[in-house]
Enzyme design. Structure first.
Site, PDB file in Angstrom:
ATOM      1  N   ASP A 305       0.879  -1.154   0.000  1.00 29.67           N
ATOM      2  CA  ASP A 305       0.000   0.000   0.000  1.00 29.67           C
ATOM      3  C   ASP A 305       0.933   1.225   0.000  1.00 29.67           C
ATOM      4  O   ASP A 305       2.133   1.107   0.288  1.00 29.67           O
ATOM      5  CB  ASP A 305      -0.930  -0.009   1.214  1.00 29.67           C
ATOM      6  CG  ASP A 305      -2.114   0.945   1.018  1.00 29.67           C
ATOM      7  OD1 ASP A 305      -2.080   1.756   0.059  1.00 29.67           O
ATOM      8  OD2 ASP A 305      -3.070   0.899   1.809  1.00 29.67           O
TER       9      ASP A 305
HETATM   10  C1  BGC Z   1      -4.917   3.419   0.153  1.00 32.45           C
HETATM   11  C2  BGC Z   1      -5.066   2.422  -0.974  1.00 32.45           C
HETATM   12  C3  BGC Z   1      -4.905   3.129  -2.294  1.00 32.45           C
HETATM   13  C4  BGC Z   1      -3.561   3.829  -2.323  1.00 32.45           C
HETATM   14  C5  BGC Z   1      -3.291   4.566  -3.607  1.00 32.45           C
HETATM   15  C6  BGC Z   1      -3.657   4.239   0.024  1.00 32.45           C
HETATM   16  O1  BGC Z   1      -3.644   5.271   0.941  1.00 32.45           O
HETATM   17  O2  BGC Z   1      -4.927   2.737   1.387  1.00 32.45           O
HETATM   18  O3  BGC Z   1      -6.312   1.788  -0.904  1.00 32.45           O
HETATM   19  O4  BGC Z   1      -5.023   2.225  -3.346  1.00 32.45           O
HETATM   20  O5  BGC Z   1      -3.516   4.767  -1.259  1.00 32.45           O
HETATM   21  O6  BGC Z   1      -4.051   5.688  -3.719  1.00 32.45           O
END
Ligand code: BGC
Length: 795
Positions: A305
């Site tokens: 993530d």
């Molecule tokens: C989120 C993810 C997301 C990623 C990219 C993160 O903060 O937890 O779900 O895909 O950001 O935007």
């Protein structure tokens, strides 16, 4: 000659020589590089091994690290965080490709390696809608209904269809991987991202996610199922240490992911931010390699993530192949570790190869000439149908609904004019428009009180202007409900024929809700009671539409109103979809995929969510073990407000006899049941199959969902027989002492229900001898024994 002059001549001579030589050296280097680049193996022509073999250490380290992500310049983001997102020099050039996407991988044209574009998810494509202030070409995307509404369809083909439209849109906007679906379990009603997730039950979450992946990937773009795993809260989400037993992990939190992997082979998996039993998930070899690949057979690559974890080397070793969004420091650290022997180059090669395998399938690699012009009109239709088919009718006293088209409607509550179509954060979509509820009803031919409309619109505009602009992670308090005095309510009851009160609530990434958010505010309660009294005094009805992100208290006020429709957050076609159900154009066939408790304190994790210390939680222990959602309420006999699986229709269904193909289990068994529409309108019924297993070696929930199906649209009097294949996997629970999924010998009861607490038919079969269905590795154990909730201790 003067010695100085000689010196000058010499210097000139040598400097000319040096210039010539350096020119020659540069030329040779360049031509060698060009020759290398020409002779370098090309992805697509040469084998992946050949390509990896030709890559330099630097190139490999670059490939496993993303190119960074541009953060908005004026947002209040600390430098330490900015640094993590900064990316690598030259990244800007690539992020221009699809503005507003979330990540880009390193291109390496010398090997024909294209840069892939990754974009959020999961309610639709998330990109920047207007670029360089040029609105002659726009890039709006369809805001589909949120996952928690889609799951209530209990209809995997509907979800697959949404996935197809979503995938097509991603493809046409130049995206390679959709960062979707999100499929964490609804563990607690205050979870800030519950709207992005499907259910409290892993069978539903897994089947829905698999359907979404199949739909998206059928269009040639990849998916990233997220967040793997046990990311069930937003409080301190980047570092919270989740302590959970192996059994609860395997039966509840991992199980949905396992189903999705096995049934849809997503291109990628996104590891979660949190720690699991002491270690970041992105740094756990047992999670990302032993379980995900060795036990389940996952074939794609794993990405972090965004800025997740704290050790790129441990991530590489664990099998977290790609670091997102990526920064230059991670590349340096990886190279240094290989040089010093801390990271074997073989491990890096393995991760590079996994990424290349996916790049080879990607639209960017195939040079897909995307149109930037997806069919938004068609996709809006898909969004509307999906939303309408998933909404849940919670209450319908004396057939208040469907709503007659005569007379005038008093639409009350802010959300009647300011609807929440989805949640906040990375799961939001930049849609071209949203249909307000009042608009949807008007379009459906209803007459709405226009004075109320004017008044509410004015009130909302003023309230919005006077509050701080919401940022990505800040959660502005909802606009307080406008006060409707008793006199005013009487006036409305006199002038209108029915009242619709919409209660709107939102949530989003980066924060959980507070306990107090479970209850209605005093103003909301007041609105419901004042309006109900006034309308009922004139024999007129009151309908509540719940436009909410999270389960809230319904028990304390539901008796005051005549009908309740749960719309969750229905996507951009919200108003139309709600009107479709209220009017009866679509029969409500949604069923709850998550329980509505009576009190927040009834929730098994309520006393220790979101962890300790209370002021700044660092650790959260899942003391409820496997007893989440209905597994808890039903086993411990805590009566919910609305049970898992519950939902009404405008017609009635009856269930015929349950037919079991045998009374003995011999490897498999078939359960069939005839469903008949006994009412006088067309409708669809959801058939839910629960199983009660003998609990001798280990305790078990009183019943668990093992299968579900939705009928076709049944005309009045029409029947359909629904069949389920019960396999040995359905009989098994995870016994941590044996590291095995075991089906115990004894009697199993098959229960067909209209909800987990409304079992209509049942039958049983015997298993003569226990079976070990699957043997797993003893991994992921908590650092210490958890004193888990158990029915035996409770008695
Ligand atoms: C989120 C993810 C997301 C990623 C990219 C993160 O903060 O937890 O779900 O895909 O950001 O935007």
């Amino acid at each position: 000659m003067d010695s100085n002059i000689i010196l000058i001549i010499k210097v000139k001579f040598y400097s000319k020589l040096i210039k010539k030589l350096s020119f020659l050296i540069i030329l040779t280097l360049l031509s060698t590089a060009m020759a290398h680049s020409q002779s370098a193996p090309k992805l697509g022509n040469a084998s992946i091994n050949k390509v990896v073999g030709a890559m330099t250490l630097q190139e490999k380290a670059e490939l496993v690290v993303g190119m960074g992500m541009k953060l908005p310049p004026n947002a209040n983001i600390p430098d330490s965080i900015r640094k993590k997102f900064q990316g690598v020099p030259g990244a800007d050039k690539y992020s221009l490709k699809v503005k507003g996407a979330a990540g880009w991988t390193h291109p390496m044209p010398q090997y024909n390696i294209a840069s892939m574009v990754l974009s959020d998810g999961p309610a639709g494509v998330r990109i920047q809608p207007i670029r360089d202030k040029d609105s002659s070409q726009t890039y709006y995307a369809t805001a589909f209904p949120v996952a928690r509404l889609l799951a209530c369809s209990w209809d995997t083909s509907l979800v697959e269809n949404v996935g197809k439209a979503y995938g097509n849109e991603a493809h046409e906007y130049g995206i390679d991987i959709a960062l979707a679906p999100a499929m964490n379990i609804h563990r607690n009603p205050l979870g800030g991202r519950n709207f992005e997730y499907y259910s409290e039950d892993p069978e539903i979450a897994g089947k829905m996610a698999a359907a979404m992946v199949r739909g998206i990937q059928s269009q040639g773009v990849g998916t990233s199922i997220k967040h793997f795993v046990a990311n069930n809260q937003e409080t301190n989400r980047q570092h919270i240490n989740t302590i959970v037993s192996e059994r609860a992990l395997r039966e509840i939190y991992l199980r949905g992911f396992k189903i999705a992997i096995k049934e849809s082979q997503p291109w990628t998996v996104m590891s979660s931010y949190n720690k699991l039993n002491g270690k970041y998930t992105s740094q756990r070899h047992d999670l990302l390699t032993t379980v995900l690949r060795d036990e389940w057979g996952f074939k794609g690559f794993v990405m972090t993530d965004w800025t997740g974890g704290d050790n790129p080397i441990a991530q590489m070793k664990a099998g977290n192949d790609m670091l997102m969004p990526g920064n230059a420091n991670q590349i340096k650290q990886i190279m240094k570790a290989v040089k010093s022997g801390k990271l074997s180059e073989k491990t890096l090669d393995r991760n590079v190869a996994r990424i290349l395998k996916i790049i080879r399938k990607s639209p960017s690699f195939k040079n897909y000439n995307y149109s930037n012009d997806p069919n938004l009109k068609d996709h809006a239709k898909v969004a509307r149908q999906a939303a309408a088919q998933s909404m849940i009718l919670l209450k319908n006293r004396n057939q208040t609904l469907p709503l007659m088209k005569t007379g005038s409607i008093a639409a009350l509550g802010n959300a009647s004019y300011n609807i929440f179509i989805g949640g906040r954060g990375s799961g939001s979509v930049n849609e071209a428009y949203k249909v307000q509820l009042n608009q949807g009803l008007t379009d459906a031919g209803y007459h709405l009180n226009k004075y109320l409309k004017k008044e509410y619109e004015h009130y909302i505009k003023k309230a919005k202007a006077s509050r701080p602009k919401p940022s990505f992670f800040s959660h502005p308090a909802p606009i307080p409900e406008m006060q409707i005095s008793a006199d005013r309510a009487r006036e409305e009851a006199k002038n209108n024929d029915v009242a619709i009160i919409t209660i709107g609530r939102n949530a989003g990434e980066g924060a959980d809700l507070k306990k107090s958010n479970f209850n209605l505010t005093d103003k909301e309660k007041n609105l419901i009671s004042t309006v109900s009294k006034a309308f009922h005094a004139r024999g007129k009805k009151v309908i509540v539409v719940l436009n909410i992100s999270n389960a809230i208290d319904v028990a304390s006020w539901r008796n005051q109103v005549d009908a309740i429709l749960l719309a969750w957050q229905p996507g951009q076609e919200a108003g139309h979809a709600i009107a479709d159900v209220l009017s009866g154009k679509v029969d409500p066939s949604g069923r709850l995929a998550t329980t509505f408790p009576v009190h927040y304190s009834d929730v098994p994790s309520s006393s220790y969510f979101p962890g300790k210390p209370a002021k700044n939680p660092q650790e959260v222990t899942y003391r409820e073990g496997i007893y989440t959602g209905y597994r808890y309420y039903d086993t411990f006999d805590v009566k919910p407000a609305y049970a898992f699986g519950y939902g009404l229709s405008y017609t009635n269904f009856s269930f015929g006899n349950l037919n079991l193909s045998s009374s003995k289990f011999n490897g498999k068994l078939k359960a069939s049941i005839k469903v008949t529409n006994d009412g006088n309108r067309a409708g669809k019924e959801v058939v839910q199959l629960y199983l009660s297993a003998p609990a001798k070696a280990i305790d078990k929930p009183i019943k668990e969902l093992k299968g579900f199906a939705k009928t076709k649209l049944l005309q009045p009097g029409e029947s359909q027989t629904i069949s389920f294949n019960i396999t040995k996997r359905d009989l098994a629970s995870f016994n941590p002492k044996l590291s095995s999924w075991r089906a115990e010998a004894g009697t199993y009861v098959v229960k067909i229900g209209a909800s987990s607490r409304d079992i209509r038919k049942q039958g049983s079969f015997d298993l003569a001898k226990a079976i070990t269905v699957e043997k797993d590795q003893p991994v992921l154990q908590p650092p210490h024994k958890i004193n888990e909730l158990s029915p035996a201790a409770h008695k």
